[in-house]
Design a protein around this motif. Structure first.
Motif, PDB file in Angstrom:
ATOM      1  N   ARG A 239       1.499   1.250   6.098  1.00  0.00           N
ATOM      2  CA  ARG A 239       1.201   1.239   4.664  1.00  0.00           C
ATOM      3  C   ARG A 239      -0.249   0.818   4.561  1.00  0.00           C
ATOM      4  O   ARG A 239      -0.678  -0.118   5.222  1.00  0.00           O
ATOM      5  CB  ARG A 239       2.098   0.267   3.914  1.00  0.00           C
ATOM      6  CG  ARG A 239       3.486   0.809   3.664  1.00  0.00           C
ATOM      7  CD  ARG A 239       4.150   0.012   2.561  1.00  0.00           C
ATOM      8  NE  ARG A 239       5.471   0.456   2.266  1.00  0.00           N
ATOM      9  CZ  ARG A 239       5.766   1.344   1.320  1.00  0.00           C
ATOM     10  NH1 ARG A 239       4.814   1.879   0.594  1.00  0.00           N
ATOM     11  NH2 ARG A 239       7.014   1.678   1.087  1.00  0.00           N
ATOM     12  N   SER A 240      -1.003   1.501   3.727  1.00  0.00           N
ATOM     13  CA  SER A 240      -2.434   1.253   3.620  1.00  0.00           C
ATOM     14  C   SER A 240      -2.796   0.866   2.192  1.00  0.00           C
ATOM     15  O   SER A 240      -2.454   1.574   1.246  1.00  0.00           O
ATOM     16  CB  SER A 240      -3.190   2.521   4.021  1.00  0.00           C
ATOM     17  OG  SER A 240      -4.559   2.398   3.766  1.00  0.00           O
TER      18      SER A 240
ATOM     19  N   ARG B 241      -7.993  11.349   6.673  1.00  0.00           N
ATOM     20  CA  ARG B 241      -8.073  10.180   5.813  1.00  0.00           C
ATOM     21  C   ARG B 241      -8.218   8.942   6.690  1.00  0.00           C
ATOM     22  O   ARG B 241      -7.542   8.801   7.696  1.00  0.00           O
ATOM     23  CB  ARG B 241      -6.805  10.079   4.957  1.00  0.00           C
ATOM     24  CG  ARG B 241      -6.817   8.945   3.952  1.00  0.00           C
ATOM     25  CD  ARG B 241      -5.540   8.932   3.130  1.00  0.00           C
ATOM     26  NE  ARG B 241      -5.470   9.976   2.149  1.00  0.00           N
ATOM     27  CZ  ARG B 241      -6.008   9.920   0.933  1.00  0.00           C
ATOM     28  NH1 ARG B 241      -6.688   8.858   0.562  1.00  0.00           N
ATOM     29  NH2 ARG B 241      -5.881  10.914   0.085  1.00  0.00           N
ATOM     30  N   SER B 242      -9.125   8.041   6.308  1.00  0.00           N
ATOM     31  CA  SER B 242      -9.241   6.760   7.004  1.00  0.00           C
ATOM     32  C   SER B 242      -8.401   5.739   6.248  1.00  0.00           C
ATOM     33  O   SER B 242      -8.461   5.658   5.026  1.00  0.00           O
ATOM     34  CB  SER B 242     -10.697   6.315   7.101  1.00  0.00           C
ATOM     35  OG  SER B 242     -11.234   6.130   5.817  1.00  0.00           O
ATOM     36  N   LEU B 243      -7.596   4.991   7.005  1.00  0.00           N
ATOM     37  CA  LEU B 243      -6.708   3.993   6.409  1.00  0.00           C
ATOM     38  C   LEU B 243      -7.282   2.602   6.636  1.00  0.00           C
ATOM     39  O   LEU B 243      -7.768   2.292   7.721  1.00  0.00           O
ATOM     40  CB  LEU B 243      -5.314   4.069   7.029  1.00  0.00           C
ATOM     41  CG  LEU B 243      -4.589   5.411   6.936  1.00  0.00           C
ATOM     42  CD1 LEU B 243      -3.191   5.292   7.520  1.00  0.00           C
ATOM     43  CD2 LEU B 243      -4.540   5.917   5.519  1.00  0.00           C
ATOM     44  N   HIS B 244      -7.213   1.764   5.611  1.00  0.00           N
ATOM     45  CA  HIS B 244      -7.728   0.397   5.676  1.00  0.00           C
ATOM     46  C   HIS B 244      -6.660  -0.553   5.158  1.00  0.00           C
ATOM     47  O   HIS B 244      -5.883  -0.215   4.280  1.00  0.00           O
ATOM     48  CB  HIS B 244      -8.997   0.259   4.826  1.00  0.00           C
ATOM     49  CG  HIS B 244      -9.992   1.335   5.102  1.00  0.00           C
ATOM     50  ND1 HIS B 244     -10.806   1.327   6.202  1.00  0.00           N
ATOM     51  CD2 HIS B 244     -10.286   2.467   4.428  1.00  0.00           C
ATOM     52  CE1 HIS B 244     -11.569   2.401   6.187  1.00  0.00           C
ATOM     53  NE2 HIS B 244     -11.268   3.116   5.121  1.00  0.00           N
ATOM     54  N   GLY B 245      -6.646  -1.767   5.670  1.00  0.00           N
ATOM     55  CA  GLY B 245      -5.669  -2.771   5.231  1.00  0.00           C
ATOM     56  C   GLY B 245      -4.256  -2.351   5.558  1.00  0.00           C
ATOM     57  O   GLY B 245      -3.376  -2.412   4.702  1.00  0.00           O
ATOM     58  N   CYS B 246      -4.006  -1.938   6.797  1.00  0.00           N
ATOM     59  CA  CYS B 246      -2.692  -1.407   7.184  1.00  0.00           C
ATOM     60  C   CYS B 246      -1.689  -2.498   7.523  1.00  0.00           C
ATOM     61  O   CYS B 246      -2.033  -3.511   8.124  1.00  0.00           O
ATOM     62  CB  CYS B 246      -2.829  -0.484   8.384  1.00  0.00           C
ATOM     63  SG  CYS B 246      -3.650   1.060   7.999  1.00  0.00           S
TER      64      CYS B 246
ATOM     65  N   GLY C 168       0.799  -1.223   0.000  1.00  0.00           N
ATOM     66  CA  GLY C 168       0.000   0.000   0.000  1.00  0.00           C
ATOM     67  C   GLY C 168       0.827   1.266   0.000  1.00  0.00           C
ATOM     68  O   GLY C 168       2.030   1.255  -0.245  1.00  0.00           O
ATOM     69  N   VAL C 169       0.154   2.382   0.299  1.00  0.00           N
ATOM     70  CA  VAL C 169       0.754   3.720   0.313  1.00  0.00           C
ATOM     71  C   VAL C 169       1.359   3.973   1.693  1.00  0.00           C
ATOM     72  O   VAL C 169       0.787   3.592   2.714  1.00  0.00           O
ATOM     73  CB  VAL C 169      -0.314   4.792  -0.021  1.00  0.00           C
ATOM     74  CG1 VAL C 169       0.262   6.194   0.071  1.00  0.00           C
ATOM     75  CG2 VAL C 169      -0.888   4.544  -1.403  1.00  0.00           C
TER      76      VAL C 169
ATOM     77  N   ARG D 281      -9.283   1.012  11.721  1.00  0.00           N
ATOM     78  CA  ARG D 281     -10.118   2.196  11.933  1.00  0.00           C
ATOM     79  C   ARG D 281      -9.267   3.445  12.199  1.00  0.00           C
ATOM     80  O   ARG D 281      -9.718   4.381  12.841  1.00  0.00           O
ATOM     81  CB  ARG D 281     -11.118   1.976  13.072  1.00  0.00           C
ATOM     82  CG  ARG D 281     -12.052   0.817  12.861  1.00  0.00           C
ATOM     83  CD  ARG D 281     -13.059   0.637  13.986  1.00  0.00           C
ATOM     84  NE  ARG D 281     -12.561   0.881  15.331  1.00  0.00           N
ATOM     85  CZ  ARG D 281     -11.970  -0.032  16.103  1.00  0.00           C
ATOM     86  NH1 ARG D 281     -11.795  -1.253  15.654  1.00  0.00           N
ATOM     87  NH2 ARG D 281     -11.580   0.270  17.316  1.00  0.00           N
ATOM     88  N   LEU D 282      -8.034   3.475  11.722  1.00  0.00           N
ATOM     89  CA  LEU D 282      -7.138   4.603  11.949  1.00  0.00           C
ATOM     90  C   LEU D 282      -7.545   5.785  11.089  1.00  0.00           C
ATOM     91  O   LEU D 282      -7.714   5.665   9.878  1.00  0.00           O
ATOM     92  CB  LEU D 282      -5.691   4.204  11.643  1.00  0.00           C
ATOM     93  CG  LEU D 282      -4.632   5.284  11.832  1.00  0.00           C
ATOM     94  CD1 LEU D 282      -4.562   5.722  13.289  1.00  0.00           C
ATOM     95  CD2 LEU D 282      -3.274   4.773  11.386  1.00  0.00           C
TER      96      LEU D 282
END
Length: 172
Positions: free
Chosen positions: A68-69, A114-119, A19-20, A37-38
């Motif tokens: 990384r998301s 920004r909500s991050l998913h898949g971190c 991810g990013v 849920r960050l």
């Protein structure tokens, strides 16, 4: 933040199969399944600038992590909500206000959220926290702030300059 550009050099953000890349305070103790849920107000970075930011940013000196998301969305703003007062609006405490909240009309935004998913968290072993000057802006170093404000010195096309000073990104 919307275009997923590095907050330091304005180049492409660091991205790989995980991810990013983001950089934030280490708050792993805030809730059990952190970073799920960050919500983050720090824009993304490229890897070389992340290493510099760890050394230069005072907010990161007490501890930092690099999530990384794989997916994210801009979902809210961070700012100070106002409510009606007897004569003038009365400021409240700073808060995160979702885009779909009707109260957003009364919040001057200070930052996007920004909500991050898949971190996935990166290992920071070997990254130093020694203080160093911040990296120069892309395209050159803008040290003559008075000349910039007065308009006698104009930034070249593509330079990214601090938004807090009233300057703006110049495009062709």
């Amino acid at each position: 933040m919307r275009n997923l550009l590095c907050q330091v050099c304005a180049g492409p953000a660091g991205r790989d199969e995980r991810g990013v890349l983001y950089l934030t305070d280490d708050r792993r103790g805030d809730w059990p399944d952190w970073p799920k849920r960050l919500l983050i107000t720090h824009p993304q970075l490229c890897l070389p600038c992340a290493a510099r930011a760890v050394r230069a940013c005072p907010h990161l000196l007490s501890g930092h992590v690099a999530p990384r998301s794989t997916a994210s969305e801009i979902c809210a703003i961070h700012g100070r909500p106002y409510r009606p007062g007897p004569l003038l609006p009365v400021p409240g405490e700073k808060a995160i206000v979702p885009y779909d909240d009707p109260a957003i009309r009364y919040v001057p935004a200070g930052q996007l959220v920004r909500s991050l998913h898949g971190c996935t968290l990166l290992d920071f072993k070997g990254w130093t926290r020694a203080r160093s000057p911040p990296p120069p802006f892309r395209g050159g170093d803008l040290r003559d702030e008075d000349a910039m404000k007065s308009g006698t010195l104009q930034p070249a096309v593509g330079w990214s300059v601090p938004m807090s000073t009233g300057w703006r990104r110049v495009s062709p």
